[in-house]
Design an enzyme around this catalytic site. Structure first.
Site, short mmCIF file in Angstrom:
data_model
loop_
_atom_site.label_atom_id
_atom_site.label_comp_id
_atom_site.label_asym_id
_atom_site.label_seq_id
_atom_site.Cartn_x
_atom_site.Cartn_y
_atom_site.Cartn_z
N SER A 111 30.05 49.00 80.06
CA SER A 111 29.85 49.62 78.75
C SER A 111 30.44 48.69 77.68
CB SER A 111 30.54 50.99 78.68
OG SER A 111 31.96 50.83 78.57
N LYS A 131 43.44 56.57 80.17
CA LYS A 131 43.07 57.99 80.31
C LYS A 131 41.96 58.18 81.34
CE LYS A 131 39.94 58.37 76.29
NZ LYS A 131 38.70 58.75 76.96
N ASP A 132 41.31 57.09 81.79
CA ASP A 132 40.27 57.18 82.82
C ASP A 132 40.81 56.93 84.23
OD1 ASP A 132 38.29 57.76 80.98
OD2 ASP A 132 37.73 55.66 80.71
N SER A 177 35.54 66.48 76.75
CA SER A 177 36.85 66.78 77.31
C SER A 177 37.20 68.26 77.24
CB SER A 177 37.89 65.95 76.54
OG SER A 177 39.14 66.56 76.49
N ARG A 227 40.16 69.28 77.55
CA ARG A 227 41.40 69.28 76.77
C ARG A 227 41.09 69.51 75.30
NH1 ARG A 227 43.11 65.44 73.47
NH2 ARG A 227 41.55 64.00 74.27
N ARG A 228 40.15 68.73 74.76
CA ARG A 228 39.77 68.90 73.36
C ARG A 228 39.10 70.27 73.15
NH1 ARG A 228 37.09 63.21 73.74
NH2 ARG A 228 38.80 61.81 73.23
N ARG A 256 28.18 63.86 76.87
CA ARG A 256 28.41 62.76 77.81
C ARG A 256 27.74 61.49 77.31
NH1 ARG A 256 29.17 62.89 83.02
NH2 ARG A 256 29.76 60.76 82.58
N GLY A 257 27.99 60.39 78.03
CA GLY A 257 27.41 59.10 77.68
C GLY A 257 28.48 58.18 77.13
N ARG A 272 26.89 58.58 72.48
CA ARG A 272 27.41 59.77 71.81
C ARG A 272 27.16 59.71 70.31
NH1 ARG A 272 33.15 60.80 75.09
NH2 ARG A 272 32.34 60.11 77.10
N CYS A 314 40.03 65.95 85.05
CA CYS A 314 39.07 66.43 84.06
C CYS A 314 38.88 67.93 84.13
CB CYS A 314 37.71 65.78 84.30
SG CYS A 314 37.68 64.03 83.94
#
Length: 315
Positions: free
Chosen positions: A21, A91-92, A137, A139-140, A157-158, A163, A250
């Protein structure tokens, strides 16, 4: 000269495994440039790879295996000797690393906050009832539901460019992204506002880059040592300890965020139901050297406040 420095051999060649990416390649190129500056005689090469996480774009990440989908192929390249290191957004990275691997280096953090992105509105407060907000997320999502129950929060997603395209096509009124990714790709002008941590507490490791290698490669760990940032490393390791202790992935709406203030590590965390109907929060301060212990203590505090029941309910 000490025995340690006498044994140090600068690298002649380093191969970096990376996702393909645009953001992942920026991160790998950033690390490549820093290594080349440290070791002018070294050839640093990128090994681009497509991961399962990049391929599955039609379902929420939580339903297809979690964040480990972004690192498995890169770790295979390390095991097979095709690469020396892998560069990740922290974070991944799964909270529990498999035994052959290590994270000897966490570099200085970019802005760790979430960003509000919208072509029409300047902030969450400006969105009308029923406005569609996209996020990848839980979380968000849980924090948005709790603070802005009138909004329609939906999955997004993406990769980052995908996005933004979906937003520009009108599929969403606004989207929430990590500010760090936008800034790294020169897209800071897309940020209408950064969400204060009191509104959207960041994910463990957000904004930080980690460099992974085989635990047995002490030579690689030595090469990477100058890139490690002590403050960022302490903060991220504290955050990851919280998440790990609470089975963070996740699939759990969980935030953990640490800052160094006046020499102390200030750590905050929360666990919530996805719909935001219940949230438990905790915070503490301590010595940065005790980062992982502080993370475990915060996780225990959250459990005492009811995190266990929330986790069981999500279960």
């Amino acid at each position: 000269m000490s025995a340690t420095s006498a044994e140090f051999n600068p690298p002649e060649r380093i191969v970096i495994a990376t996702r393909e990416s645009r953001l992942a390649l920026w991160q790998a190129e950033h690390v490549k440039a820093r290594l080349e500056a440290l070791y002018p005689g070294c050839r640093v090469e990128l090994l681009g790879m497509t991961t399962r996480g990049d391929q599955i774009l039609d379902r929420p990440l939580a339903k297809v295996g979690g964040k480990g989908l972004f690192v498995k192929e890169l770790e295979a390249a390390l095991l097979e000797g095709r690469a020396d290191i892998a560069v990740h957004s922290m974070k991944d990275v799964p909270m529990q690393l498999a035994e052959p691997f290590a994270l000897p280096c966490i570099s200085e953090r970019e802005v760790p906050l979430d960003a509000f992105v919208s072509p029409r509105y300047a902030s969450l407060d400006e969105l009308p009832p029923g406005a569609v907000v996209g996020t990848s997320s839980l979380r968000r999502e849980s924090q948005l539901h709790a603070m802005y129950p009138m909004l329609a929060v939906t999955s997004l997603r993406g990769n980052l460019d995908t996005r933004l395209r979906k937003l520009d096509e009108g599929q969403y009124d606004a989207i929430i992204l990590a500010a760090a990714g936008l800034k790294r790709l020169g897209l800071a002008d897309r940020i209408r506002s950064e969400l204060p941590s009191e509104v959207s507490l960041p994910a463990a490791g957000q904004g930080a880059l980690g460099i992974e290698c085989l635990a047995s490669r002490k030579d690689v760990a030595a090469w990477l040592a100058p890139l490690n940032d002590a403050d960022t490393s302490a903060c991220v390791r504290a955050e990851r300890a919280v998440s790990r202790a609470l089975a963070g992935s996740c699939e759990v709406p969980l935030g953990a965020y640490a800052e160094i203030r006046a020499g102390k590590l200030w750590l905050r965390g929360f666990v919530a139901l996805p719909d935001g109907s219940r949230i438990v929060r905790a915070e503490l301060e301590g010595n940065p050297a005790d980062c992982e212990t502080l993370g475990l203590a915060l996780a225990a505090d959250l459990r005492e406040q009811g995190a266990e029941e929330i986790l069981a309910q999500i279960g």
